[in-house]
Design an enzyme around this catalytic site. Structure first.
Site, PDB file in Angstrom:
ATOM      1  N   GLY A  49      -0.752  -4.810   1.303  1.00  0.00           N
ATOM      2  CA  GLY A  49      -1.892  -4.127   0.345  1.00  0.00           C
ATOM      3  C   GLY A  49      -2.201  -5.383  -1.192  1.00  0.00           C
ATOM      4  CB  CYS A  50      -1.576  -8.285  -1.875  1.00  0.00           C
ATOM      5  SG  CYS A  50       0.254  -8.396  -2.517  1.00  0.00           S
ATOM      6  CB  ALA A  51      -6.827  -8.522  -3.222  1.00  0.00           C
TER       7      ALA A  51
END
Length: 138
Positions: A49-51
């Site tokens: 869920g993190c870029a």
């Protein structure tokens, strides 16, 4: 209900007049954080869920929560360090009681992070809460 280390960050932020100085502070705070062992950067510690790539490795010792973390992006590594200051050293039972959004708002982070970065921070917080909730269940 924040740790003393997080309160120190809040105090430091009060002296920084613009967001660019605060942004630099977060980056420097991340640079000062001890490096996470590369052997711990495995799929089970990766935060989805993190870029950017982010890893959190939790430790619970005698009911006290802490974690090591890292990211391949400087600002995100700084955000990991800020979250580490917020949560590390708290009893496991208290981690879920921390209103991370409100605490981070004290730093103005909610207003100055991109949507992607905000989602990443939320994913890190969710992972921390999940880990400690599972630890509480035994």
């Amino acid at each position: 209900m924040a740790s003393a280390a997080f309160e120190d960050i809040v105090e430091d932020f009060e002296f920084l007049e613009d967001w660019e100085d605060r942004y630099r502070y977060v980056i420097d705070y991340g640079k000062a954080m001890a490096a996470m062992d590369d052997a711990l950067k495995v799929p089970s510690t990766k935060v989805h869920g993190c870029a950017s790539q982010v890893w959190l490795h939790p430790t619970i010792n005698q009911g006290i929560f802490s974690f090591d973390g890292d990211s391949d992006a400087m600002i995100v590594r700084g955000l990991v360090a800020v979250l580490r200051a917020l949560y590390s050293g708290l009893p496991v039972a208290e981690v879920g009681l921390v209103d991370a959004r409100a605490e981070l708002a004290r730093l103005g982070l909610n207003d100055h992070l991109s949507a992607q970065r905000s989602n990443g921070v939320r994913s890190m917080i969710d992972r921390i809460r999940l880990i400690t909730a599972e630890a509480e269940k035994g």
